[in-house]
Design a protein around this motif. Structure first.
Motif, short mmCIF file in Angstrom:
data_model
loop_
_atom_site.label_atom_id
_atom_site.label_comp_id
_atom_site.label_asym_id
_atom_site.label_seq_id
_atom_site.Cartn_x
_atom_site.Cartn_y
_atom_site.Cartn_z
N GLU A 47 0.84 -1.22 0.00
CA GLU A 47 0.00 0.00 0.00
C GLU A 47 0.86 1.26 0.00
OE1 GLU A 47 -3.20 0.19 -0.22
OE2 GLU A 47 -4.00 -1.77 0.44
N LEU A 48 2.01 1.21 -0.65
CA LEU A 48 2.95 2.33 -0.56
C LEU A 48 2.68 3.43 -1.57
CD1 LEU A 48 6.27 0.31 -0.06
CD2 LEU A 48 4.85 1.38 1.70
N GLY A 49 1.89 3.12 -2.60
CA GLY A 49 1.74 4.02 -3.75
C GLY A 49 1.32 5.44 -3.39
N ASP A 50 0.25 5.57 -2.62
CA ASP A 50 -0.27 6.91 -2.32
C ASP A 50 0.75 7.74 -1.55
OD1 ASP A 50 -2.57 6.28 -3.61
OD2 ASP A 50 -3.77 5.95 -1.79
N MET A 51 1.47 7.10 -0.63
CA MET A 51 2.45 7.86 0.17
C MET A 51 3.68 8.23 -0.66
SD MET A 51 2.23 6.61 4.10
CE MET A 51 2.57 4.89 3.83
N VAL A 52 4.07 7.34 -1.57
CA VAL A 52 5.17 7.68 -2.49
C VAL A 52 4.74 8.86 -3.35
CG1 VAL A 52 6.40 6.88 -4.55
CG2 VAL A 52 6.27 5.41 -2.51
N LEU A 65 12.74 -6.86 1.27
CA LEU A 65 11.46 -6.87 0.56
C LEU A 65 10.92 -5.45 0.38
CD1 LEU A 65 9.98 -10.03 2.30
CD2 LEU A 65 10.54 -9.81 -0.15
N TYR A 66 11.06 -4.62 1.42
CA TYR A 66 10.62 -3.22 1.27
C TYR A 66 11.51 -2.46 0.27
CZ TYR A 66 6.83 -3.00 4.68
OH TYR A 66 5.63 -3.18 5.32
N ARG A 67 12.81 -2.82 0.25
CA ARG A 67 13.70 -2.19 -0.74
C ARG A 67 13.15 -2.40 -2.14
NH1 ARG A 67 16.34 1.71 -0.18
NH2 ARG A 67 14.91 2.27 -1.82
N ARG A 68 12.78 -3.66 -2.40
CA ARG A 68 12.25 -3.96 -3.72
C ARG A 68 10.92 -3.23 -3.95
NH1 ARG A 68 12.91 -6.29 -8.28
NH2 ARG A 68 11.14 -7.22 -9.39
N ALA A 69 10.07 -3.24 -2.94
CA ALA A 69 8.76 -2.61 -3.07
C ALA A 69 8.92 -1.12 -3.37
CB ALA A 69 7.95 -2.81 -1.80
N ILE A 70 9.80 -0.43 -2.63
CA ILE A 70 9.96 1.02 -2.83
C ILE A 70 10.54 1.30 -4.22
CG2 ILE A 70 11.21 3.07 -2.04
CD1 ILE A 70 11.03 1.82 0.84
N CYS A 74 7.89 0.69 -6.76
CA CYS A 74 6.80 1.65 -6.64
C CYS A 74 7.19 3.00 -7.26
CB CYS A 74 6.45 1.81 -5.16
SG CYS A 74 4.95 2.74 -4.88
N VAL A 75 8.47 3.36 -7.11
CA VAL A 75 8.93 4.65 -7.63
C VAL A 75 9.26 4.54 -9.12
CG1 VAL A 75 10.77 6.38 -7.49
CG2 VAL A 75 9.77 5.43 -5.40
N GLU A 76 9.92 3.45 -9.50
CA GLU A 76 10.48 3.38 -10.86
C GLU A 76 9.62 2.60 -11.85
OE1 GLU A 76 14.12 1.60 -9.69
OE2 GLU A 76 14.88 3.45 -8.75
N GLN A 77 8.91 1.62 -11.36
CA GLN A 77 8.11 0.77 -12.26
C GLN A 77 6.77 0.48 -11.60
OE1 GLN A 77 11.75 -2.04 -12.38
NE2 GLN A 77 10.46 -2.70 -14.09
N ARG A 78 5.92 1.47 -11.56
CA ARG A 78 4.68 1.36 -10.80
C ARG A 78 3.82 0.15 -11.24
NH1 ARG A 78 1.82 4.93 -7.48
NH2 ARG A 78 3.92 5.64 -7.04
N GLU A 79 3.77 -0.10 -12.53
CA GLU A 79 2.95 -1.23 -12.99
C GLU A 79 3.48 -2.55 -12.46
OE1 GLU A 79 2.34 -1.24 -17.21
OE2 GLU A 79 1.49 0.79 -17.13
N GLN A 80 4.81 -2.66 -12.46
CA GLN A 80 5.42 -3.88 -11.95
C GLN A 80 5.14 -4.03 -10.45
OE1 GLN A 80 6.76 -6.22 -13.73
NE2 GLN A 80 7.35 -7.51 -11.97
N TYR A 81 5.17 -2.88 -9.73
CA TYR A 81 4.85 -2.88 -8.29
C TYR A 81 3.44 -3.41 -8.08
CZ TYR A 81 3.58 -1.12 -3.63
OH TYR A 81 3.12 -1.02 -2.34
#
Lengths: 421, 309
Positions: B232-237, B262-267, B270-277
């Motif tokens: 659920e990181l998208g909105d905060m990013v 795991l959070y490293r990958r998620a962030i 989420c920042v660089e490849q939102r669709e993949q996230y």
């Protein structure tokens, strides 16, 4: 005892206290406010419809506040309003109007924790004194210095500060200090507990506290995958319910420390509680200040306090670090031994007939006790009871019913009648 | 798009190597004499070593001084702040204004993060502490996602949000575990037992287990669940939140390292490849669930929960 030269003087060869602390009492509604003032409070703190920490209390409208201020001013007493929530964004709209309303109602000061409310009050309601709430858990002189430099008139210290710590704070920082002397307490550092939020989705720091700290829990230990009970079958469960604060024995020390305001907790408490506690502390403070070097705590004051107590009490942090004896395990409350039975409206000196508003059942033959600021406590047996129209009653059965009966000694409006259970 | 910092609490100096390799951008350390509820206890010597490790990996070190101080410790705050300034830590985390006053006196250049755990609940208060000298506010955990984003929109300071781990519900100065043992009459066992780890309070009605422990700062009671919003990181990013924190208190080092990776990958995604996230986030959550200790259920804290009052 440590004696503070700045608070006493020698008058006619006798030391007297010239700096008397303010006695600050709680009031949940207008009637309690009037009683608190009449029974000797120098100031009363109340809650408004918003921004206070007791969302379940009656709380005051602005009109009621204005009336409270008018009543208190006849006695030279002040009214403070608790606006000590930690606000969320959604609480910001409406704050300015609310604070302007408090100022217009003649409120003397507000008790505040959130810098949002401190700075908004300064901007829109500059006549309001700003007192820092115990919700900020102020525990050291340097933090007190910070708030002084921010321009606050007064700080309420954390309930975790000891007498010696208060002495040091007073020595280092010139600001009014308010501390609690009586009533219920958080067992956590105030403002640092969100048990309610997690357990019942009620925000403790916005007035929704459901007192989860007073529930029972079981204490276990996890060792690998095994759960080990840290209690035996016969043990009481883990509890962290604190005994209520009671610093009556420490009032002399508090006065000598130069504490500016002595605060009684309890906006949710009854009118009988407010009257009893205020009148006892009034007597203690006055007696000590008049003749500190010959002062002794009278047993009747202690007995009187006990008549309205529904929990055990202890001195908590003022006199040291509280151990298990300052907590309650197993049983959580003791039964009050007295009921508030009636509120005196009038007394006819010629006929010796009291006109009284009923607050609890009583009947002819009952032994009742009258108390109030104008009289020494006395007991008597109730004789014939009449209603307002002179009809004889077998008992005073109805709440708020106006009844009359003969009372041998003179009593005054606002005096109270209580009955042993 | 700005990438939020990934801040983690290590259990030891050695653990910082693992966390840096797993992708942490910053670590929060300290000792219980000055800081609250840390994952590890770091003496001054440890803090020095932590600085060396952090520099090697190019990550930042923050030191916790967020205890509520009584008079007895006020005079020694200056010495500790000076020590931290001398070795070049990146920021000091404070809650008590006494620390703010001390930093102004002895190390005015030191960055400050304001963190009282429970009272950073509106944007005005965050900016207030910003005007007093804080560069960052650490938000209370009892806020909704919407409220967090609104705070960020109005904030003049950096905003840090805890995204994973347990949170503190309660701190008392009293020795509540010790007092209970004493009440039970287990006098001789108290000293060695009250500081043990692994204790919890069981709440029958809610079937919850609340970790409880004692230290120099009193008794602490922790949340029954671990927050996890890796999915659920998208909105905060998008809102530009400055720092995401993983709190490792009362967890094993290996678990913290794995969660960090795991959070490293998620962030990054989420920042660089939102669709993949969006595609991968359920799988990332599943990977955390797979390593989650059985006594620590996951939930989303107050991010999507209403509170009343």
């Amino acid at each position: 005892m440590w004696k503070n030269e700045r608070i006493s003087q020698i008058v006619d060869g006798k030391r007297v206290i010239v700096k008397k602390p303010e006695l600050l009492a709680p009031a949940g509604n207008l009637e309690k406010l009037k009683v608190a003032v009449h029974y000797g409070a120098d100031a009363v703190f109340i809650g408004g419809q918003e921004y206070g920490l007791r969302s379940n209390a009656d709380n005051f409208t602005l009109e009621e506040m204005a009336e409270g201020v008018r009543f208190a001013s006849q006695y030279g007493a002040k009214i403070y309003v608790t606006t000590n929530i930690y606000a969320h964004n959604e609480n910001i709209p409406g704050l300015e109007e609310y604070l302007e309303g408090l100022q217009a109602a003649g409120i003397h000061g507000i008790i505040v924790a959130d810098p949002l409310i401190i700075e908004t009050a300064r901007r829109v309601a500059p006549k309001l004194e700003v007192h820092l709430s115990t919700q900020q858990s102020l525990t050291n002189w340097k933090a007190v210095q910070f708030w002084k430099e921010e321009g606050l008139e007064r700080v309420v210290l954390a309930r975790e500060t000891s007498a010696e710590e208060i002495r040091q704070i007073k020595e280092k920082v010139d600001i009014e200090i308010e501390t609690f002397i009586h009533g219920a307490m958080c067992i956590a550092y105030s403002g640092r507990c969100v048990l309610s939020n997690h357990m019942t989705a009620r925000d403790s720091n916005r007035g929704g506290c459901c007192q989860s700290c007073r529930w029972d829990y079981d204490l276990y230990k996890l060792e690998g995958n095994n759960t080990i009970a840290l209690f035996d079958e016969t043990d009481d469960p883990f509890a962290m319910s604190p005994k209520d604060l009671n610093l009556i024995q420490s009032i002399p020390k508090m006065i000598e420390l130069g504490i500016d305001s002595l605060k009684i907790e309890g906006r949710m408490k009854s009118i009988h509680y407010v009257a009893t506690v205020v009148s006892v502390y009034r007597k203690v403070i006055d007696a000590y200040c008049a003749d500190p070097d010959n002062f002794v705590i009278r047993k009747e004051w202690l007995d009187e306090l006990d008549k309205c107590a529904n929990r055990d009490t202890a001195p908590a942090f003022f006199e040291g670090v509280p151990g298990y004896k300052e907590q309650m395990f197993g049983v959580h409350s003791k039964k009050t031994t007295y009921d508030f039975a009636g509120f005196v409206l009038d007394y006819d000196r010629d006929t010796k007939i009291v006109t009284l508003q009923q607050r609890n059942f009583f009947k002819p033959g009952d032994t009742v006790e009258f108390f109030g600021p104008e009289i020494e406590n006395f007991t008597q047996t109730v004789g014939t009871i009449w209603d307002e129209d002179g009809n004889e009653l077998d008992a005073a059965r109805h709440p708020l019913q106006i009844v009359k009966f003969k009372v041998e000694k003179e009593v005054f409006p606002y005096n109270m009648m209580r009955k042993e259970q | 798009m700005k990438k939020p910092e990934l801040l983690v609490t290590p259990t030891s100096v050695a653990h910082i190597h693992d966390l840096a390799k797993a992708g942490a951008d910053a670590v929060l350390i300290g000792e219980q004499r000055y800081g609250l509820r840390l994952a590890g206890e770091f003496t001054r010597k440890d803090v020095r070593e932590a600085m060396d490790v952090a520099r090697k990996y190019g990550i930042r070190v923050y030191v916790a001084m967020n205890a509520l101080f009584h008079n007895d410790k006020v005079d020694e705050l200056g010495d500790y702040v000076r020590f931290l300034a001398d070795i070049g830590v990146d920021a000091i985390v404070f809650g008590d204004p006494a620390v703010l006053m001390t930093v102004r006196e002895v190390a005015p250049q030191m960055k400050l993060h304001w963190n009282t755990e429970t009272t950073a609940t509106n944007w005005y208060a965050c900016n207030y502490w910003g005007r007093k000298g804080a560069k960052r506010a650490v938000l209370a955990r009892e806020l909704s996602m919407d409220a967090i984003i609104e705070i960020k929109q109005h904030a003049e300071v950096e905003i840090e949000v805890q995204v994973h781990g347990m949170t503190c519900m309660f701190q008392s100065k009293r020795s509540l575990i010790g007092n209970y043992f004493e009440y039970q009459g287990k006098w001789l066992e108290i000293e060695k037992k009250k500081y043990e780890k692994g204790m919890f309070l069981y709440d029958k009605e809610r079937d919850n287990k609340y970790p409880i422990f004692e230290d120099e700062n009193g008794t602490h009671i922790m949340s029954p669940n671990d927050i996890c919003i890796i999915d659920e990181l998208g909105d905060m990013v998008d809102a530009g939140i400055d720092s995401f924190k993983i709190d490792g208190v009362l967890h094993e080092a290996e678990y913290i390292t794995n969660v960090t990776a795991l959070y490293r990958r998620a962030i990054d995604l989420c920042v660089e490849q939102r669709e993949q996230y969006e595609e991968e986030k359920d799988e990332l959550l599943a990977q955390i669930e797979a390593i989650q200790p059985s006594h620590r259920p996951l939930d989303t804290g107050f991010f999507f929960k209403e509170t009343v009052y």
